[in-house]
Design an enzyme around this catalytic site. Structure first.
Site, PDB file in Angstrom:
ATOM      1  NE  ARG A 126      39.887  30.288  33.512  1.00  0.00           N
ATOM      2  CZ  ARG A 126      38.855  29.825  34.206  1.00  0.00           C
ATOM      3  NH1 ARG A 126      38.452  30.433  35.303  1.00  0.00           N
ATOM      4  NH2 ARG A 126      38.219  28.733  33.809  1.00  0.00           N
TER       5      ARG A 126
ATOM      6  CE  LYS B 122      40.647  25.297  33.503  1.00  0.00           C
ATOM      7  NZ  LYS B 122      39.657  24.812  32.507  1.00  0.00           N
TER       8      LYS B 122
ATOM      9  CE  LYS C 224      37.424  30.549  30.398  1.00  0.00           C
ATOM     10  NZ  LYS C 224      38.248  30.515  29.169  1.00  0.00           N
TER      11      LYS C 224
ATOM     12  CG  ASN D  56      41.535  30.147  26.237  1.00  0.00           C
ATOM     13  OD1 ASN D  56      40.739  29.219  26.304  1.00  0.00           O
ATOM     14  ND2 ASN D  56      41.409  31.239  26.984  1.00  0.00           N
TER      15      ASN D  56
ATOM     16  CG  HIS E 284      37.198  28.181  20.172  1.00  0.00           C
ATOM     17  ND1 HIS E 284      37.227  29.107  21.199  1.00  0.00           N
ATOM     18  CD2 HIS E 284      37.236  26.967  20.772  1.00  0.00           C
ATOM     19  CE1 HIS E 284      37.288  28.475  22.352  1.00  0.00           C
ATOM     20  NE2 HIS E 284      37.294  27.185  22.124  1.00  0.00           N
TER      21      HIS E 284
ATOM     22  NE  ARG F  32      17.431  37.647  39.538  1.00  0.00           N
ATOM     23  CZ  ARG F  32      16.112  37.612  39.673  1.00  0.00           C
ATOM     24  NH1 ARG F  32      15.562  36.822  40.587  1.00  0.00           N
ATOM     25  NH2 ARG F  32      15.332  38.370  38.921  1.00  0.00           N
TER      26      ARG F  32
ATOM     27  CD  GLU G 187      42.040  21.610  26.338  1.00  0.00           C
ATOM     28  OE1 GLU G 187      42.937  22.319  26.837  1.00  0.00           O
ATOM     29  OE2 GLU G 187      41.120  22.083  25.641  1.00  0.00           O
TER      30      GLU G 187
ATOM     31  CG  HIS H 100      41.535  26.714  23.400  1.00  0.00           C
ATOM     32  ND1 HIS H 100      42.717  26.049  23.655  1.00  0.00           N
ATOM     33  CD2 HIS H 100      40.588  26.074  24.138  1.00  0.00           C
ATOM     34  CE1 HIS H 100      42.493  25.061  24.518  1.00  0.00           C
ATOM     35  NE2 HIS H 100      41.212  25.060  24.823  1.00  0.00           N
TER      36      HIS H 100
ATOM     37  CG  HIS I 165      37.316  21.630  22.573  1.00  0.00           C
ATOM     38  ND1 HIS I 165      37.332  22.917  22.082  1.00  0.00           N
ATOM     39  CD2 HIS I 165      38.075  21.642  23.712  1.00  0.00           C
ATOM     40  CE1 HIS I 165      38.053  23.680  22.887  1.00  0.00           C
ATOM     41  NE2 HIS I 165      38.508  22.942  23.879  1.00  0.00           N
TER      42      HIS I 165
ATOM     43  CD  GLU J  21      39.985  33.546  29.345  1.00  0.00           C
ATOM     44  OE1 GLU J  21      39.689  34.021  28.249  1.00  0.00           O
ATOM     45  OE2 GLU J  21      39.798  32.359  29.648  1.00  0.00           O
TER      46      GLU J  21
END
Length: 361
Positions: free
Chosen positions: A238, A224, A140, A242, A249, A118, A182, A245, A262, A234
Protein backbone atom coordinates in the site's frame (compact mmCIF):
# COMPACT_ATOMS: atom_id res chain seq x y z
CA UNK A 1 -23.66 4.95 -12.50
CA UNK A 2 -20.31 3.28 -11.97
CA UNK A 3 -19.93 1.04 -8.93
CA UNK A 4 -17.11 -0.99 -7.41
CA UNK A 5 -16.50 -2.80 -4.15
CA UNK A 6 -13.47 -2.40 -1.95
CA UNK A 7 -12.96 -5.99 -0.80
CA UNK A 8 -11.98 -6.11 2.87
CA UNK A 9 -14.01 -9.08 4.03
CA UNK A 10 -16.53 -8.01 6.65
CA UNK A 11 -15.35 -4.40 6.28
CA UNK A 12 -15.99 -4.30 2.52
CA UNK A 13 -17.95 -1.36 1.15
CA UNK A 14 -19.22 0.07 -2.13
CA UNK A 15 -17.99 3.13 -4.01
CA UNK A 16 -20.64 4.77 -6.18
CA UNK A 17 -19.65 7.22 -8.93
CA UNK A 18 -22.27 9.22 -10.83
CA UNK A 19 -23.55 12.74 -11.37
CA UNK A 20 -26.51 13.56 -9.13
CA UNK A 21 -26.10 10.62 -6.78
CA UNK A 22 -26.49 12.84 -3.70
CA UNK A 23 -30.15 13.33 -4.57
CA UNK A 24 -30.80 9.56 -4.67
CA UNK A 25 -31.13 9.03 -0.93
CA UNK A 26 -33.27 5.95 -1.44
CA UNK A 27 -30.23 4.18 -2.86
CA UNK A 28 -27.73 5.03 -0.12
CA UNK A 29 -29.77 5.57 3.07
CA UNK A 30 -29.41 1.87 3.87
CA UNK A 31 -25.75 2.58 4.74
CA UNK A 32 -26.85 4.73 7.70
CA UNK A 33 -26.66 2.62 10.85
CA UNK A 34 -29.40 4.10 13.05
CA UNK A 35 -31.66 7.10 13.52
CA UNK A 36 -28.91 9.55 14.53
CA UNK A 37 -26.81 11.33 11.90
CA UNK A 38 -24.08 13.92 12.33
CA UNK A 39 -23.01 15.73 9.15
CA UNK A 40 -19.49 17.14 9.21
CA UNK A 41 -18.76 19.79 6.58
CA UNK A 42 -16.93 23.11 6.27
CA UNK A 43 -17.91 26.72 5.79
CA UNK A 44 -17.23 26.61 2.04
CA UNK A 45 -19.13 23.43 1.18
CA UNK A 46 -22.02 23.64 3.66
CA UNK A 47 -23.71 26.66 2.01
CA UNK A 48 -23.58 24.85 -1.34
CA UNK A 49 -24.67 21.29 -0.53
CA UNK A 50 -25.71 20.84 3.12
CA UNK A 51 -29.40 21.58 2.54
CA UNK A 52 -29.46 19.18 -0.44
CA UNK A 53 -28.03 16.41 1.74
CA UNK A 54 -30.40 17.06 4.64
CA UNK A 55 -33.38 16.73 2.28
CA UNK A 56 -32.39 13.08 1.83
CA UNK A 57 -32.34 12.43 5.60
CA UNK A 58 -35.99 12.88 6.52
CA UNK A 59 -36.92 10.69 9.44
CA UNK A 60 -33.41 10.89 10.90
CA UNK A 61 -32.29 12.97 13.88
CA UNK A 62 -29.71 15.17 12.17
CA UNK A 63 -27.13 17.51 13.62
CA UNK A 64 -24.27 19.25 11.86
CA UNK A 65 -20.74 20.43 12.55
CA UNK A 66 -19.36 23.14 10.29
CA UNK A 67 -15.57 23.33 10.42
CA UNK A 68 -13.39 26.16 9.11
CA UNK A 69 -12.12 25.39 5.62
CA UNK A 70 -8.50 24.58 4.97
CA UNK A 71 -5.58 22.31 5.76
CA UNK A 72 -4.46 24.74 8.49
CA UNK A 73 -7.50 23.69 10.55
CA UNK A 74 -6.83 19.94 10.36
CA UNK A 75 -5.85 19.84 14.03
CA UNK A 76 -6.79 18.12 17.25
CA UNK A 77 -8.19 21.40 18.58
CA UNK A 78 -10.63 21.78 15.69
CA UNK A 79 -11.44 18.06 15.82
CA UNK A 80 -12.89 18.57 19.30
CA UNK A 81 -15.78 20.53 17.76
CA UNK A 82 -17.08 17.23 16.37
CA UNK A 83 -16.84 15.46 19.74
CA UNK A 84 -18.45 18.43 21.49
CA UNK A 85 -21.49 18.26 19.20
CA UNK A 86 -21.83 14.48 19.40
CA UNK A 87 -21.80 14.61 23.20
CA UNK A 88 -24.09 17.63 23.46
CA UNK A 89 -26.61 15.94 21.14
CA UNK A 90 -26.37 12.63 23.07
CA UNK A 91 -25.28 10.56 20.08
CA UNK A 92 -24.85 6.88 20.90
CA UNK A 93 -22.89 4.03 19.31
CA UNK A 94 -25.47 3.58 16.55
CA UNK A 95 -24.88 7.08 15.21
CA UNK A 96 -23.58 7.59 11.67
CA UNK A 97 -21.27 10.45 10.77
CA UNK A 98 -21.35 11.79 7.21
CA UNK A 99 -18.33 13.61 5.79
CA UNK A 100 -19.47 16.22 3.26
CA UNK A 101 -16.33 17.90 1.97
CA UNK A 102 -12.83 17.40 0.65
CA UNK A 103 -9.92 15.50 2.09
CA UNK A 104 -9.61 17.54 5.27
CA UNK A 105 -13.28 17.07 6.18
CA UNK A 106 -13.15 13.38 5.27
CA UNK A 107 -10.00 12.72 7.28
CA UNK A 108 -11.29 14.56 10.35
CA UNK A 109 -14.80 13.10 10.22
CA UNK A 110 -13.35 9.60 9.78
CA UNK A 111 -10.95 10.08 12.68
CA UNK A 112 -13.79 11.34 14.88
CA UNK A 113 -15.81 8.27 13.88
CA UNK A 114 -12.87 6.01 14.74
CA UNK A 115 -12.55 7.58 18.18
CA UNK A 116 -16.08 8.40 19.33
CA UNK A 117 -17.19 5.74 21.81
CA UNK A 118 -14.27 3.69 20.42
CA UNK A 119 -15.70 3.57 16.93
CA UNK A 120 -18.92 4.47 15.12
CA UNK A 121 -19.90 4.26 11.47
CA UNK A 122 -19.48 6.92 8.81
CA UNK A 123 -20.11 7.70 5.15
CA UNK A 124 -17.84 9.60 2.78
CA UNK A 125 -19.35 12.15 0.38
CA UNK A 126 -16.24 13.71 -1.19
CA UNK A 127 -16.64 17.10 -2.87
CA UNK A 128 -13.19 17.47 -4.48
CA UNK A 129 -11.50 15.46 -7.19
CA UNK A 130 -8.61 14.61 -4.87
CA UNK A 131 -10.89 13.23 -2.18
CA UNK A 132 -12.97 11.25 -4.72
CA UNK A 133 -9.94 9.43 -6.14
CA UNK A 134 -7.80 9.17 -3.03
CA UNK A 135 -8.54 10.28 0.51
CA UNK A 136 -12.16 9.06 0.74
CA UNK A 137 -11.13 5.53 -0.27
CA UNK A 138 -9.11 3.21 1.94
CA UNK A 139 -9.88 4.21 5.51
CA UNK A 140 -6.95 6.48 6.35
CA UNK A 141 -8.11 9.16 8.77
CA UNK A 142 -6.31 11.69 10.93
CA UNK A 143 -5.08 15.18 11.63
CA UNK A 144 -1.85 17.11 11.20
CA UNK A 145 0.71 18.14 13.80
CA UNK A 146 2.98 21.18 13.48
CA UNK A 147 5.93 18.79 13.20
CA UNK A 148 4.43 16.45 10.62
CA UNK A 149 1.46 15.85 8.33
CA UNK A 150 -1.09 13.13 9.16
CA UNK A 151 1.02 11.83 12.03
CA UNK A 152 -2.00 11.39 14.34
CA UNK A 153 -4.77 9.16 13.04
CA UNK A 154 -6.35 5.75 12.63
CA UNK A 155 -7.45 3.28 9.98
CA UNK A 156 -11.26 3.34 9.94
CA UNK A 157 -13.23 2.25 6.87
CA UNK A 158 -16.45 4.02 5.81
CA UNK A 159 -19.78 2.29 5.17
CA UNK A 160 -19.78 3.60 1.60
CA UNK A 161 -18.37 6.33 -0.63
CA UNK A 162 -20.65 8.51 -2.76
CA UNK A 163 -18.74 10.33 -5.49
CA UNK A 164 -21.26 12.76 -6.99
CA UNK A 165 -19.55 14.28 -10.01
CA UNK A 166 -21.99 17.21 -9.99
CA UNK A 167 -20.26 18.43 -6.84
CA UNK A 168 -17.13 19.12 -8.89
CA UNK A 169 -18.91 21.89 -10.81
CA UNK A 170 -18.14 24.37 -8.02
CA UNK A 171 -14.55 23.17 -7.52
CA UNK A 172 -11.96 25.91 -8.24
CA UNK A 173 -9.50 25.17 -11.05
CA UNK A 174 -6.56 25.10 -8.63
CA UNK A 175 -8.27 22.41 -6.52
CA UNK A 176 -9.14 20.44 -9.65
CA UNK A 177 -5.50 20.44 -10.74
CA UNK A 178 -4.49 19.32 -7.26
CA UNK A 179 -6.77 16.31 -7.60
CA UNK A 180 -5.21 15.41 -10.93
CA UNK A 181 -1.89 14.79 -9.14
CA UNK A 182 -3.43 11.74 -7.48
CA UNK A 183 -5.11 10.59 -10.72
CA UNK A 184 -1.79 10.73 -12.58
CA UNK A 185 -0.14 8.89 -9.69
CA UNK A 186 -2.16 5.73 -10.36
CA UNK A 187 -0.94 5.59 -13.94
CA UNK A 188 2.65 5.99 -12.84
CA UNK A 189 2.65 3.43 -10.02
CA UNK A 190 0.51 0.57 -11.29
CA UNK A 191 -1.45 1.20 -14.48
CA UNK A 192 0.60 2.10 -17.57
CA UNK A 193 -2.46 1.75 -19.80
CA UNK A 194 -4.33 4.30 -17.69
CA UNK A 195 -1.36 6.66 -17.91
CA UNK A 196 -1.47 6.48 -21.71
CA UNK A 197 -5.24 7.07 -21.60
CA UNK A 198 -4.64 10.18 -19.47
CA UNK A 199 -2.07 11.46 -21.97
CA UNK A 200 -4.64 11.03 -24.73
CA UNK A 201 -7.49 12.77 -22.88
CA UNK A 202 -5.80 15.30 -20.58
CA UNK A 203 -7.18 18.32 -22.45
CA UNK A 204 -10.80 17.17 -22.21
CA UNK A 205 -10.31 16.07 -18.60
CA UNK A 206 -9.06 19.52 -17.63
CA UNK A 207 -12.16 20.91 -19.38
CA UNK A 208 -14.16 18.59 -17.04
CA UNK A 209 -15.80 16.40 -19.66
CA UNK A 210 -18.23 14.44 -17.49
CA UNK A 211 -17.94 11.06 -19.22
CA UNK A 212 -14.15 11.14 -19.23
CA UNK A 213 -14.08 12.40 -15.65
CA UNK A 214 -16.35 9.57 -14.57
CA UNK A 215 -13.95 7.08 -16.17
CA UNK A 216 -10.90 8.74 -14.59
CA UNK A 217 -12.45 8.66 -11.11
CA UNK A 218 -13.58 5.06 -11.59
CA UNK A 219 -10.21 3.79 -12.81
CA UNK A 220 -8.41 5.65 -10.04
CA UNK A 221 -10.69 4.08 -7.43
CA UNK A 222 -10.30 0.62 -9.00
CA UNK A 223 -6.53 0.95 -8.71
CA UNK A 224 -6.62 2.20 -5.15
CA UNK A 225 -9.17 -0.41 -4.07
CA UNK A 226 -6.99 -3.20 -5.46
CA UNK A 227 -3.94 -2.01 -3.54
CA UNK A 228 -5.85 -1.41 -0.30
CA UNK A 229 -7.55 -4.82 -0.50
CA UNK A 230 -4.09 -6.38 -0.67
CA UNK A 231 -2.59 -4.33 2.17
CA UNK A 232 -5.18 -2.47 4.25
CA UNK A 233 -2.87 -1.08 6.92
CA UNK A 234 0.13 -0.23 4.77
CA UNK A 235 2.38 -3.02 5.95
CA UNK A 236 3.86 -3.37 2.50
CA UNK A 237 2.49 -2.73 -1.00
CA UNK A 238 0.00 0.00 0.00
CA UNK A 239 2.93 2.35 0.53
CA UNK A 240 3.26 2.69 -3.27
CA UNK A 241 0.18 4.94 -3.12
CA UNK A 242 2.48 7.53 -1.57
CA UNK A 243 4.49 8.28 -4.71
CA UNK A 244 5.82 11.82 -4.28
CA UNK A 245 4.23 12.14 -0.84
CA UNK A 246 7.37 12.04 1.31
CA UNK A 247 8.78 14.99 -0.63
CA UNK A 248 5.32 16.56 -0.78
CA UNK A 249 4.60 16.31 2.93
CA UNK A 250 7.94 18.02 3.62
CA UNK A 251 6.84 20.89 1.36
CA UNK A 252 3.44 21.19 3.06
CA UNK A 253 4.96 21.18 6.53
CA UNK A 254 7.67 23.70 5.67
CA UNK A 255 5.41 26.09 3.79
CA UNK A 256 2.55 25.96 6.30
CA UNK A 257 -0.44 23.69 5.79
CA UNK A 258 -2.70 25.08 3.08
CA UNK A 259 -0.25 27.44 1.40
CA UNK A 260 0.61 24.62 -0.96
CA UNK A 261 -2.38 22.39 -1.64
CA UNK A 262 -1.73 18.70 -0.97
CA UNK A 263 -1.99 17.81 -4.64
CA UNK A 264 0.36 20.62 -5.62
CA UNK A 265 2.97 19.36 -3.18
CA UNK A 266 2.45 15.80 -4.45
CA UNK A 267 2.94 17.06 -8.01
CA UNK A 268 6.31 18.60 -7.17
CA UNK A 269 7.18 15.57 -5.04
CA UNK A 270 6.33 13.23 -7.90
CA UNK A 271 8.69 15.15 -10.19
CA UNK A 272 11.44 14.69 -7.60
CA UNK A 273 10.67 10.96 -7.28
CA UNK A 274 10.86 10.60 -11.06
CA UNK A 275 14.21 12.39 -11.14
CA UNK A 276 15.57 10.24 -8.32
CA UNK A 277 14.40 7.06 -10.09
CA UNK A 278 16.31 8.14 -13.19
CA UNK A 279 19.37 9.03 -11.08
CA UNK A 280 19.38 5.50 -9.66
CA UNK A 281 19.30 4.08 -13.19
CA UNK A 282 15.90 2.47 -12.65
CA UNK A 283 13.77 4.63 -14.94
CA UNK A 284 14.27 5.92 -18.47
CA UNK A 285 14.52 9.64 -19.11
CA UNK A 286 11.68 9.21 -21.61
CA UNK A 287 9.23 8.06 -18.92
CA UNK A 288 10.38 10.89 -16.66
CA UNK A 289 9.72 13.39 -19.47
CA UNK A 290 6.25 11.95 -20.08
CA UNK A 291 5.44 12.22 -16.40
CA UNK A 292 6.65 15.82 -16.20
CA UNK A 293 4.67 16.73 -19.31
CA UNK A 294 1.43 15.25 -17.96
CA UNK A 295 1.86 16.94 -14.57
CA UNK A 296 2.45 20.26 -16.34
CA UNK A 297 -0.58 19.81 -18.60
CA UNK A 298 -2.64 19.23 -15.46
CA UNK A 299 -1.56 22.63 -14.15
CA UNK A 300 0.64 21.27 -11.37
CA UNK A 301 3.97 22.62 -10.09
CA UNK A 302 6.93 20.39 -10.92
CA UNK A 303 9.55 22.18 -8.79
CA UNK A 304 9.71 22.50 -5.00
CA UNK A 305 9.67 25.93 -3.32
CA UNK A 306 12.97 27.72 -3.88
CA UNK A 307 13.00 29.06 -0.33
CA UNK A 308 13.46 25.54 1.10
CA UNK A 309 16.95 24.17 1.67
CA UNK A 310 18.33 20.65 1.60
CA UNK A 311 18.74 20.31 5.37
CA UNK A 312 15.13 21.35 5.91
CA UNK A 313 13.91 18.84 3.35
CA UNK A 314 15.92 15.99 4.83
CA UNK A 315 14.84 16.82 8.39
CA UNK A 316 11.15 16.84 7.50
CA UNK A 317 11.41 13.76 5.29
CA UNK A 318 13.05 11.97 8.21
CA UNK A 319 9.80 12.39 10.18
CA UNK A 320 7.72 10.68 7.51
CA UNK A 321 5.57 7.70 8.49
CA UNK A 322 7.44 5.52 6.01
CA UNK A 323 10.70 5.87 7.95
CA UNK A 324 11.39 2.44 9.43
CA UNK A 325 14.17 1.72 11.91
CA UNK A 326 15.84 4.99 11.01
CA UNK A 327 15.80 4.24 7.26
CA UNK A 328 14.05 6.61 4.88
CA UNK A 329 11.90 4.60 2.47
CA UNK A 330 10.79 6.28 -0.74
CA UNK A 331 8.35 5.26 -3.44
CA UNK A 332 10.28 5.12 -6.71
CA UNK A 333 9.66 3.80 -10.22
CA UNK A 334 11.42 1.01 -12.08
CA UNK A 335 9.26 1.57 -15.15
CA UNK A 336 5.96 3.09 -16.20
CA UNK A 337 3.31 1.52 -13.98
CA UNK A 338 5.93 -0.19 -11.82
CA UNK A 339 6.55 1.24 -8.34
CA UNK A 340 8.73 -0.04 -5.50
CA UNK A 341 9.27 0.92 -1.88
CA UNK A 342 13.00 1.44 -1.49
CA UNK A 343 15.56 2.63 1.02
CA UNK A 344 18.40 2.42 -1.54
CA UNK A 345 18.54 6.14 -2.34
CA UNK A 346 21.41 7.63 -0.35
CA UNK A 347 21.27 11.03 1.32
CA UNK A 348 23.91 12.15 -1.16
CA UNK A 349 21.77 11.13 -4.15
CA UNK A 350 18.63 12.73 -2.70
CA UNK A 351 20.65 15.89 -2.10
CA UNK A 352 21.81 15.93 -5.72
CA UNK A 353 18.22 15.68 -6.94
CA UNK A 354 17.03 18.42 -4.59
CA UNK A 355 19.82 20.77 -5.62
CA UNK A 356 19.16 20.11 -9.31
CA UNK A 357 15.50 20.99 -8.71
CA UNK A 358 16.45 24.41 -7.31
CA UNK A 359 16.39 23.70 -3.57
CA UNK A 360 18.88 25.79 -1.62
CA UNK A 361 22.09 24.26 -0.31
Amino acid sequence: MKHLELDLGERSYPIFIAPGILADGGMWQKYIAGSQVCIVSNDTIAPLYLARLKQQLSGKKVCEVILPDGEAFKTLTVLEKIFDTLLQENHNRSTTLIALGGGVVGDMCGFAAACYQRGVQFIQIPTTLLSMVDSSVGGKTGVNHPLGKNMIGAFHQPNCVLADLDLLKTLPDREFSAGMAEVIKYGLICDAQFFSWLEQHIGALMARDVELLSEAVYRSCVNKAAVVAEDEREGGRRAILNLGHTFGHAIETAEGYGNWLHGEAVGAGTALALALSVKLGWLSADVEARGITLLTQAGLPIAPPSNMNVDQFLLLMGRDKKVLDGQLRLILLTGLGEAVVSSEASVELITEVLLAAGVGA
